[in-house]
Design an enzyme around this catalytic site. Structure first.
Site, PDB file in Angstrom:
ATOM      1  N   HIS A 220     -24.920  33.841  41.979  1.00 52.08           N
ATOM      2  CA  HIS A 220     -24.243  34.658  42.744  1.00 52.08           C
ATOM      3  C   HIS A 220     -23.968  35.782  43.045  1.00 52.08           C
ATOM      4  O   HIS A 220     -24.060  36.380  43.371  1.00 52.08           O
ATOM      5  CB  HIS A 220     -22.456  33.358  43.665  1.00 52.08           C
ATOM      6  CG  HIS A 220     -23.435  32.245  44.103  1.00 52.08           C
ATOM      7  ND1 HIS A 220     -23.870  30.851  43.617  1.00 52.08           N
ATOM      8  CD2 HIS A 220     -23.651  32.516  45.157  1.00 52.08           C
ATOM      9  CE1 HIS A 220     -23.055  30.070  44.170  1.00 52.08           C
ATOM     10  NE2 HIS A 220     -23.875  31.234  45.520  1.00 52.08           N
TER      11      HIS A 220
ATOM     12  N   ARG B   5     -18.480  30.353  56.920  1.00 46.36           N
ATOM     13  CA  ARG B   5     -18.593  29.969  56.336  1.00 46.36           C
ATOM     14  C   ARG B   5     -17.142  28.974  55.544  1.00 46.36           C
ATOM     15  O   ARG B   5     -16.380  30.209  54.804  1.00 46.36           O
ATOM     16  CB  ARG B   5     -19.299  29.645  55.222  1.00 46.36           C
ATOM     17  CG  ARG B   5     -19.891  28.497  54.254  1.00 46.36           C
ATOM     18  CD  ARG B   5     -20.636  28.325  53.750  1.00 46.36           C
ATOM     19  NE  ARG B   5     -20.673  29.463  52.311  1.00 46.36           N
ATOM     20  CZ  ARG B   5     -22.151  29.156  51.230  1.00 46.36           C
ATOM     21  NH1 ARG B   5     -23.229  29.091  51.618  1.00 46.36           N
ATOM     22  NH2 ARG B   5     -21.242  30.720  50.232  1.00 46.36           N
TER      23      ARG B   5
ATOM     24  N   GLU C 258     -28.364  22.062  53.773  1.00 44.40           N
ATOM     25  CA  GLU C 258     -28.144  22.383  52.108  1.00 44.40           C
ATOM     26  C   GLU C 258     -28.860  21.142  51.402  1.00 44.40           C
ATOM     27  O   GLU C 258     -28.659  21.638  49.921  1.00 44.40           O
ATOM     28  CB  GLU C 258     -27.247  23.470  51.685  1.00 44.40           C
ATOM     29  CG  GLU C 258     -26.459  24.026  52.517  1.00 44.40           C
ATOM     30  CD  GLU C 258     -25.363  24.779  51.569  1.00 44.40           C
ATOM     31  OE1 GLU C 258     -25.802  25.587  50.608  1.00 44.40           O
ATOM     32  OE2 GLU C 258     -24.185  24.470  51.402  1.00 44.40           O
TER      33      GLU C 258
ATOM     34  N   CYS D  30     -30.228  31.229  56.383  1.00 44.27           N
ATOM     35  CA  CYS D  30     -29.476  32.073  55.963  1.00 44.27           C
ATOM     36  C   CYS D  30     -29.977  32.313  54.666  1.00 44.27           C
ATOM     37  O   CYS D  30     -29.033  32.729  53.861  1.00 44.27           O
ATOM     38  CB  CYS D  30     -28.459  31.941  56.190  1.00 44.27           C
ATOM     39  SG  CYS D  30     -27.322  30.399  55.260  1.00 44.27           S
TER      40      CYS D  30
HETATM   41  C1  PEP Z   1     -27.907  28.949  50.340  1.00 40.03           C
HETATM   42  O1  PEP Z   1     -27.562  27.697  49.395  1.00 40.03           O
HETATM   43  O2  PEP Z   1     -28.815  29.095  50.962  1.00 40.03           O
HETATM   44  C2  PEP Z   1     -27.103  29.614  51.056  1.00 40.03           C
HETATM   45  C3  PEP Z   1     -26.813  30.544  51.862  1.00 40.03           C
HETATM   46  O3  PEP Z   1     -25.533  29.850  50.769  1.00 40.03           O
HETATM   47  P1  PEP Z   1     -25.057  30.133  48.604  1.00 40.03           P
HETATM   48  O4  PEP Z   1     -26.461  31.022  48.290  1.00 40.03           O
HETATM   49  O5  PEP Z   1     -24.081  30.853  48.993  1.00 40.03           O
HETATM   50  O6  PEP Z   1     -24.659  29.150  48.042  1.00 40.03           O
HETATM   51 MG    MG Z   2     -24.970  27.217  49.284  1.00 42.26          MG
END
Ligand code: PEP
Ligand code: MG
Length: 748
Positions: free
Chosen positions: A365, A508, A607, A678
């Site tokens: 992240h 989200r 996911e 996304c």
């Molecule tokens: C993903 O998992 O692709 C997503 C968009 O969420 P994050 O990257 O915040 O886990």
């Molecule tokens: Mg994710």
């Protein structure tokens, strides 16, 4: 331990201090130091070897060997007794050197066959910088006191080398931290930028390795130890929010902080003439050298604790540190071992020009934050933290995953050309800003941006995004040190909607857990946090925060459309429960008489592979679906998105993954459910073309990717791209990437 109050080391350091105070140039000073050591120890030879490069040692000063050999004689790491001392970072003390394993006779130095040899590594914080050697004709084993004296002197030499004390040496050896170095890591985020190093955790620079007044230094050390113990006690006192594991770590900390033997060793060093900080650093160097060799994980952890405590102690003693440290340069490039998303966000958007990490991974992240900020990121730049000093010039090449530290003129020039070339590409993308991402076949793909902070919103108009396809609400929680209040959240979400000026924002709900840890929430001790109690699982089990967030979103919308999606939905039941929470929140607001959103859409993030195979009923039930490719890929390939070693083995364009995506597209098409993608892959032009060709009509990505993605989509025929992909799949290609990139390369 012998009483060293009037020991060899103390006497030697006293004389060394005088040598250091002289204004002579580096080489002359080094020559004087080796003479002093030889005289004090009554040996014929004293030499200093320093690393010319990580594999080569060079004789830099000597008394007793031929002076012509200085800056000429070199040896490889591990070669001869000197090379062995450097490689193993251990003292070699032998009365019969020619009989030692690996002995190498060096006639070019005029070396006689000296019987005795004592080599002491010159190291700083566990990093080998060179070797200090004494030799004598008589067969003697140097006494522990003499060896100790040499170690102490080596420590001082290490500090002097650090400070560039030998700059200007006649042999042209560049001192450490002045030579140019290139680090080849991996690209975390494209772009090229030059700037000055800003260390996330600046190294402490010890400027006074030798003390004048041991009593004063002992008192400083004692006071610092008291302050350290108080810090650790305070951490333990605040343990109400900690679990057993954390307390155990702190207990171990406390044990070390109160360790008599640790303190006694440092006091010995101070008595023998080192300053308090040099004594701490000497102990730390020992611990680091042992850490490198410790095979046992428990021992390594404990040595880590000691390392951490030493750092704290050094900060207390020198007043240097994260809070009191160097001022940030105008064009800071953050250099760190690793950094969590919360820590990174604390710097604030627009502050940093680039980031170079020793560890880190593309899927973390922190990397996503760097991408949202559109600043170049290089990860896996092994060793840069030890090499970089605050203020050093560094060129960050996010395209190649390379960082050039203290570059020479040729590299600098080539880099300027690269920056200019990238700037021209940016101008081309800016020209496309108001044009749609319409492919040659006439299909239009809707490009949205990912966001998570208020500071991201200004990119909405400038990037040409049609809306925010993913607003990661947890980032707001990560930047704080306490749980935000509902009214604060509601005001914030309203501001986000205001800034979006009617464009859609898909909020989200909290995706906490995994690598996103809130400092104010009790940490969970989970073996696999990415597959653990995170995101909607936590939200449903402890619904207080989810309810507050939903209420804040509904209030923020007040008369405007609202889009909400739930993260990490693994089965329809979770979505239904979450949706029921949303409906209840709406009912409450209705009863309270608050204005409701003008329209609502409640979706889910897909996911986990399980959800791709959910029933058609589920696909009809959700108002929209957004594929979180980062997590989906992680679970499909069973490859940790944060573990570079495994992450890069797999590719979104592998045929089985496309098979999975094609199933999702088909289910959504027959259910009439809007679908978007996304994950980070949506922002990579080749992957984006593949997604669009597979039937995704909405892609959400970091703002900086919109230009390159749009530019490529506008140049291709998606139907043709689909044919290329299908042909590769039918042929049984493991990945469609070769066929697709080949085809793309042939497009005009
Ligand atoms: C993903 O998992 O692709 C997503 C968009 O969420 P994050 O990257 O915040 O886990
Ligand atoms: Mg994710």
């Amino acid at each position: 331990m012998p009483d060293r109050t009037e020991s060899e080391s103390r006497k030697l350091l006293g004389r060394l201090r005088a040598a250091m105070a002289e204004s002579s140039a580096g080489q002359a000073r080094l020559d004087r130091i080796v003479r002093l050591i030889a005289e004090s120890m009554g040996c014929e030879v004293c030499s200093v070897y320093l690393f010319r490069d990580p594999e080569t040692l060079e004789l830099c000063a000597t008394v007793g060997l031929k002076s012509e050999a200085v800056h000429k004689t070199r040896m490889r790491l591990g070669e001869g007794l000197v090379g062995r001392t450097a490689r193993d970072r251990q003292v070699i003390n032998s009365a019969n050197a020619p009989g030692e394993r690996g002995f190498r006779y060096m006639p070019e130095t005029g070396e006689e066959r000296f019987s005795s040899f004592c080599g002491v590594p010159i190291q700083r914080l566990g990093e080998a910088l060179g070797v200090l050697v004494v030799q004598s004709r008589a067969a003697r084993v140097y006494t522990p006191d003499e060896v100790y004296a040499l170690e102490v002197v080596a420590m001082v030499l290490a500090e002097m080398t650090e400070l560039g004390a030998f700059t200007g040496g006649e042999g042209g050896l560049s001192p450490r931290h002045q030579r140019p170095i290139t680090f080849r890591g991996l690209s975390g985020q494209e772009g090229a930028v030059s700037g000055c190093v800003f260390l996330h955790e600046p190294r402490v620079v010890v400027t006074n390795p030798i003390s004048e007044d041991p009593d004063k230094e002992l008192a400083r050390l004692a006071a610092a130890i008291d302050a350290l113990r108080a810090q650790v006690d305070a951490m333990l006192a605040g343990n109400g929010v900690m679990d057993g594991e954390e307390i155990a770590v702190l207990e171990a900390y406390r044990m070390f902080a109160n360790s008599r033997s640790w303190l006694r060793r440092m006091e010995e060093d101070v008595r023998s003439g080192l300053s308090a900080e040099a004594a701490v650093e000497k102990e730390q160097s020992h611990a680091r050298a042992r850490m490198g060799q410790a095979g046992d994980a428990y021992l390594r952890d404990r040595l880590h604790d000691l390392d951490d405590l030493s750092n704290r102690l050094l900060r207390i003693l020198t007043g240097q540190g994260r809070d009191t440290g160097a001022a940030m340069p105008e064009d800071p490039i953050l250099v760190a071992r690793n950094i969590g998303p919360g820590e990174l966000l604390e710097y604030g958007k627009g502050t940093l020009r680039g980031i170079v990490l020793e560890e880190g991974s593309v899927g973390s992240h922190a990397a996503i934050v760097a991408r949202a900020w559109a600043i170049p990121l290089v990860i896996r730049a092994d060793g840069i933290v030890a090499e970089a000093l605050n203020g050093d010039l560094v060129l960050v090449d996010g395209e190649q995953g390379v960082a050039h530290l203290r570059p020479d003129d040729a590299v600098r020039k080539a880099f300027e050309d690269k920056i200019a070339m990238l700037a021209r590409a940016q101008e081309r993308y800016a020209d496309l800003r108001d044009l749609p991402a319409t492919a040659l076949c006439g299909t239009t793909v809707s490009l949205h941006m990912n966001a998570g902070l208020m500071a991201d919103l200004p990119s909405l108009p400038s990037s040409g995004a049609e809306g925010v396809g993913l607003f990661r609400t947890e980032l707001q929680f990560l930047v704080r040190n306490q749980m935000p209040k509902r009214a604060e959240l509601s005001a914030l979400y309203a501001r986000v909607m205001d800034a979006a000026r009617g464009k859609r924002v898909a909020f989200r709900t909290l995706d906490i857990g995994s690598d996103k840890v809130l400092s104010y929430m009790k940490p969970q001790d989970e073996p696999n946090p990415a597959m653990g109690w995170r995101a909607i699982r936590l939200g449903l089990d402890k619904p207080g925060v989810l309810r507050m967030q939903l209420q804040a979103l509904i209030r923020a919308a007040s008369g405007r459309p609202l889009s909400v999606m739930f993260p990490f939905i693994a089965n329809p039941g979770e979505f239904r429960q979450a949706r029921a929470e949303f409906d209840k929140a709406m009912d409450r607001e209705r009863i309270l008489g608050h204005p409701l959103p003008s329209s609502i859409e409640v979706g889910a993030m897909l996911e986990t592979p399980s959800l791709a195979f959910a029933s058609y009923t589920f696909f009809r039930e959700v108002d929209f679906l957004s594929v979180g490719g980062n997590d989906l890929k992680q679970f499909f390939f069973a490859a940790d998105r944060e573990n570079e070693r495994v992450r890069r083995r797999y590719d979104m364009l592998e045929s089985p993954f496309l098979e999975l995506l094609s199933g999702i597209v088909q289910r959504c098409a027959s259910a009439g459910t809007p679908l978007s993608f996304c994950g980070e892959d949506a922002g990579r032009p080749v992957e984006a073309v593949a997604l669009a060709a597979m039937g995704f009509r909405t892609l959400s990505m970091r703002p900086a990717s919109i230009g390159p993605v749009k530019s490529l989509i506008r140049r291709v025929d998606l139907k043709e791209a689909r044919k290329v992909i299908d042909a590769a799949r039918i042929r049984g290609d493991e990945s469609v990437r070769p066929a697709l990139t080949d085809w793309l390369a042939r497009q005009p």
